[in-house]
Design a protein around this motif. Structure first.
Motif, PDB file in Angstrom:
ATOM      1  N   ALA A 251       0.840  -1.203   0.000  1.00 20.99           N
ATOM      2  CA  ALA A 251       0.000   0.000   0.000  1.00 20.99           C
ATOM      3  C   ALA A 251       0.873   1.251   0.000  1.00 20.99           C
ATOM      4  O   ALA A 251       0.574   2.228  -0.700  1.00 20.99           O
ATOM      5  CB  ALA A 251      -0.941  -0.002   1.205  1.00 20.99           C
ATOM      6  N   ALA A 252       1.961   1.231   0.760  1.00 19.27           N
ATOM      7  CA  ALA A 252       2.886   2.368   0.770  1.00 19.27           C
ATOM      8  C   ALA A 252       3.534   2.543  -0.595  1.00 19.27           C
ATOM      9  O   ALA A 252       3.683   3.672  -1.091  1.00 19.27           O
ATOM     10  CB  ALA A 252       3.953   2.178   1.853  1.00 19.27           C
ATOM     11  N   LEU A 253       3.909   1.439  -1.246  1.00 23.49           N
ATOM     12  CA  LEU A 253       4.510   1.521  -2.581  1.00 23.49           C
ATOM     13  C   LEU A 253       3.509   2.099  -3.584  1.00 23.49           C
ATOM     14  O   LEU A 253       3.864   2.969  -4.390  1.00 23.49           O
ATOM     15  CB  LEU A 253       4.989   0.144  -3.035  1.00 23.49           C
ATOM     16  CG  LEU A 253       5.670   0.106  -4.396  1.00 23.49           C
ATOM     17  CD1 LEU A 253       6.972   0.916  -4.383  1.00 23.49           C
ATOM     18  CD2 LEU A 253       5.942  -1.330  -4.820  1.00 23.49           C
ATOM     19  N   ALA A 254       2.266   1.644  -3.541  1.00 25.67           N
ATOM     20  CA  ALA A 254       1.228   2.161  -4.452  1.00 25.67           C
ATOM     21  C   ALA A 254       1.054   3.668  -4.248  1.00 25.67           C
ATOM     22  O   ALA A 254       0.940   4.422  -5.215  1.00 25.67           O
ATOM     23  CB  ALA A 254      -0.088   1.425  -4.222  1.00 25.67           C
ATOM     24  N   ARG A 255       1.056   4.099  -2.995  1.00 26.10           N
ATOM     25  CA  ARG A 255       0.897   5.529  -2.690  1.00 26.10           C
ATOM     26  C   ARG A 255       2.105   6.326  -3.189  1.00 26.10           C
ATOM     27  O   ARG A 255       1.952   7.356  -3.834  1.00 26.10           O
ATOM     28  CB  ARG A 255       0.725   5.729  -1.188  1.00 26.10           C
ATOM     29  CG  ARG A 255       0.555   7.192  -0.792  1.00 26.10           C
ATOM     30  CD  ARG A 255       0.453   7.366   0.716  1.00 26.10           C
ATOM     31  NE  ARG A 255       1.472   6.691   1.488  1.00 26.10           N
ATOM     32  CZ  ARG A 255       2.741   7.133   1.626  1.00 26.10           C
ATOM     33  NH1 ARG A 255       3.134   8.228   1.044  1.00 26.10           N
ATOM     34  NH2 ARG A 255       3.601   6.449   2.362  1.00 26.10           N
ATOM     35  N   LEU A 256       3.304   5.834  -2.917  1.00 25.44           N
ATOM     36  CA  LEU A 256       4.517   6.550  -3.320  1.00 25.44           C
ATOM     37  C   LEU A 256       4.644   6.673  -4.835  1.00 25.44           C
ATOM     38  O   LEU A 256       5.096   7.695  -5.347  1.00 25.44           O
ATOM     39  CB  LEU A 256       5.757   5.859  -2.748  1.00 25.44           C
ATOM     40  CG  LEU A 256       5.942   5.995  -1.239  1.00 25.44           C
ATOM     41  CD1 LEU A 256       6.966   4.976  -0.743  1.00 25.44           C
ATOM     42  CD2 LEU A 256       6.375   7.413  -0.886  1.00 25.44           C
ATOM     43  N   LEU A 257       4.269   5.613  -5.549  1.00 25.51           N
ATOM     44  CA  LEU A 257       4.359   5.625  -7.011  1.00 25.51           C
ATOM     45  C   LEU A 257       3.109   6.212  -7.664  1.00 25.51           C
ATOM     46  O   LEU A 257       3.108   6.475  -8.863  1.00 25.51           O
ATOM     47  CB  LEU A 257       4.577   4.203  -7.539  1.00 25.51           C
ATOM     48  CG  LEU A 257       5.912   3.559  -7.214  1.00 25.51           C
ATOM     49  CD1 LEU A 257       5.899   2.098  -7.633  1.00 25.51           C
ATOM     50  CD2 LEU A 257       7.065   4.307  -7.866  1.00 25.51           C
ATOM     51  N   ASP A 258       2.049   6.376  -6.892  1.00 24.70           N
ATOM     52  CA  ASP A 258       0.750   6.796  -7.402  1.00 24.70           C
ATOM     53  C   ASP A 258       0.305   5.875  -8.545  1.00 24.70           C
ATOM     54  O   ASP A 258      -0.138   6.317  -9.608  1.00 24.70           O
ATOM     55  CB  ASP A 258       0.785   8.267  -7.853  1.00 24.70           C
ATOM     56  CG  ASP A 258      -0.613   8.843  -8.037  1.00 24.70           C
ATOM     57  OD1 ASP A 258      -1.554   8.360  -7.364  1.00 24.70           O
ATOM     58  OD2 ASP A 258      -0.767   9.766  -8.867  1.00 24.70           O
ATOM     59  N   ARG A 259       0.451   4.585  -8.291  1.00 25.73           N
ATOM     60  CA  ARG A 259       0.111   3.542  -9.274  1.00 25.73           C
ATOM     61  C   ARG A 259      -0.638   2.417  -8.582  1.00 25.73           C
ATOM     62  O   ARG A 259      -0.375   2.101  -7.422  1.00 25.73           O
ATOM     63  CB  ARG A 259       1.373   2.922  -9.885  1.00 25.73           C
ATOM     64  CG  ARG A 259       2.315   3.876 -10.523  1.00 25.73           C
ATOM     65  CD  ARG A 259       1.935   4.071 -11.935  1.00 25.73           C
ATOM     66  NE  ARG A 259       2.939   4.913 -12.584  1.00 25.73           N
ATOM     67  CZ  ARG A 259       2.740   5.511 -13.703  1.00 25.73           C
ATOM     68  NH1 ARG A 259       1.604   5.364 -14.331  1.00 25.73           N
ATOM     69  NH2 ARG A 259       3.656   6.268 -14.241  1.00 25.73           N
ATOM     70  N   ASN A 260      -1.512   1.752  -9.302  1.00 23.69           N
ATOM     71  CA  ASN A 260      -2.141   0.538  -8.804  1.00 23.69           C
ATOM     72  C   ASN A 260      -1.111  -0.582  -8.774  1.00 23.69           C
ATOM     73  O   ASN A 260      -0.276  -0.691  -9.681  1.00 23.69           O
ATOM     74  CB  ASN A 260      -3.312   0.126  -9.690  1.00 23.69           C
ATOM     75  CG  ASN A 260      -4.493   1.048  -9.564  1.00 23.69           C
ATOM     76  OD1 ASN A 260      -4.673   1.726  -8.562  1.00 23.69           O
ATOM     77  ND2 ASN A 260      -5.323   1.071 -10.595  1.00 23.69           N
ATOM     78  N   CYS A 261      -1.197  -1.417  -7.747  1.00 27.35           N
ATOM     79  CA  CYS A 261      -0.307  -2.565  -7.601  1.00 27.35           C
ATOM     80  C   CYS A 261      -1.133  -3.829  -7.409  1.00 27.35           C
ATOM     81  O   CYS A 261      -2.280  -3.768  -6.968  1.00 27.35           O
ATOM     82  CB  CYS A 261       0.606  -2.381  -6.386  1.00 27.35           C
ATOM     83  SG  CYS A 261       1.765  -1.002  -6.517  1.00 27.35           S
ATOM     84  N   LEU A 262      -0.527  -4.963  -7.711  1.00 30.47           N
ATOM     85  CA  LEU A 262      -1.171  -6.259  -7.540  1.00 30.47           C
ATOM     86  C   LEU A 262      -0.297  -7.166  -6.707  1.00 30.47           C
ATOM     87  O   LEU A 262       0.932  -7.126  -6.809  1.00 30.47           O
ATOM     88  CB  LEU A 262      -1.352  -6.973  -8.881  1.00 30.47           C
ATOM     89  CG  LEU A 262      -2.272  -6.391  -9.923  1.00 30.47           C
ATOM     90  CD1 LEU A 262      -2.209  -7.255 -11.181  1.00 30.47           C
ATOM     91  CD2 LEU A 262      -3.695  -6.333  -9.411  1.00 30.47           C
ATOM     92  N   MET A 263      -0.946  -7.993  -5.908  1.00 32.04           N
ATOM     93  CA  MET A 263      -0.260  -9.091  -5.243  1.00 32.04           C
ATOM     94  C   MET A 263      -1.154 -10.323  -5.335  1.00 32.04           C
ATOM     95  O   MET A 263      -2.366 -10.206  -5.554  1.00 32.04           O
ATOM     96  CB  MET A 263       0.051  -8.746  -3.783  1.00 32.04           C
ATOM     97  CG  MET A 263      -1.157  -8.477  -2.911  1.00 32.04           C
ATOM     98  SD  MET A 263      -0.746  -7.978  -1.226  1.00 32.04           S
ATOM     99  CE  MET A 263      -0.396  -9.556  -0.490  1.00 32.04           C
ATOM    100  N   ARG A 264      -0.570 -11.497  -5.203  1.00 31.13           N
ATOM    101  CA  ARG A 264      -1.353 -12.731  -5.235  1.00 31.13           C
ATOM    102  C   ARG A 264      -2.273 -12.768  -4.026  1.00 31.13           C
ATOM    103  O   ARG A 264      -1.930 -12.284  -2.960  1.00 31.13           O
ATOM    104  CB  ARG A 264      -0.439 -13.951  -5.172  1.00 31.13           C
ATOM    105  CG  ARG A 264       0.479 -14.089  -6.335  1.00 31.13           C
ATOM    106  CD  ARG A 264      -0.196 -14.810  -7.439  1.00 31.13           C
ATOM    107  NE  ARG A 264       0.775 -15.000  -8.507  1.00 31.13           N
ATOM    108  CZ  ARG A 264       0.471 -15.508  -9.653  1.00 31.13           C
ATOM    109  NH1 ARG A 264      -0.752 -15.869  -9.910  1.00 31.13           N
ATOM    110  NH2 ARG A 264       1.375 -15.643 -10.581  1.00 31.13           N
TER     111      ARG A 264
END
Length: 159
Positions: free
Chosen positions: A76-89
């Motif tokens: 969630a922190a990475l998604a916020r910092l990059l301002d991008r959607n992220c996926l995990m299994r």
């Protein structure tokens, strides 16, 4: 004990990802290509970031993540910092089911069509995991998950 995390990001260049990962994890991040196991600091996390074809084509593998470092708040922190959607299994054995983590920290289950290629898995046709979809109803693997169809949660509450 250490963990392996495998994430995907919607359209981030690998050069952007490494510093954002370091900030999100609160650790030194060493790219796999230059990591020397004999010289790694004890608090470092080794990561490999590369581009793959298809949706969410930036792939992130983090090796040797300390068990006490929580994955959901980290992505969630990475998604916020990059301002991008992220996926995990997610927690099912369905290769096409993932958890979508948005920059505002929302987590929800989604499905993709998955095709194996020489370059790895290619994801396409993103759709929400919802009981409105016949494939997610009844006895599907979706109902065996902690993330039931139509579930939406903030990352910190879900950790």
């Amino acid at each position: 004990m250490t963990e392996l995390w495998n994430w995907r990001i919607d359209g981030a260049a690998p050069v952007e990802v490494y510093p954002a990962l370091a900030e999100a994890l609160g650790r030194v991040v060493m790219p796999l290509a230059v990591a020397d196991p004999a010289r790694l600091p004890a608090y470092a996390v080794v990561c490999d970031v590369w581009e793959a074809p298809g949706a969410y084509g930036t792939v992130v593998d983090c090796y040797g993540v300390p068990e006490r470092l929580p994955e959901l708040p980290s992505i969630a922190a990475l998604a916020r910092l990059l301002d991008r959607n992220c996926l995990m299994r997610d927690d099912t054995l369905d290769a096409g089911r993932h958890l979508l983590v948005t920059p505002d920290g929302t987590i929800r289950p989604v499905h993709f069509d998955v095709v194996e290629t020489d370059d790895g898995e290619v994801l396409s046709d993103q759709r929400l995991c919802t009981v409105a979809d016949p494939r997610c109803r009844g006895w599907s693997q979706c109902h065996r998950s902690r993330w039931a169809p139509d579930s939406v949660a903030p990352a910190l509450a879900a950790a």
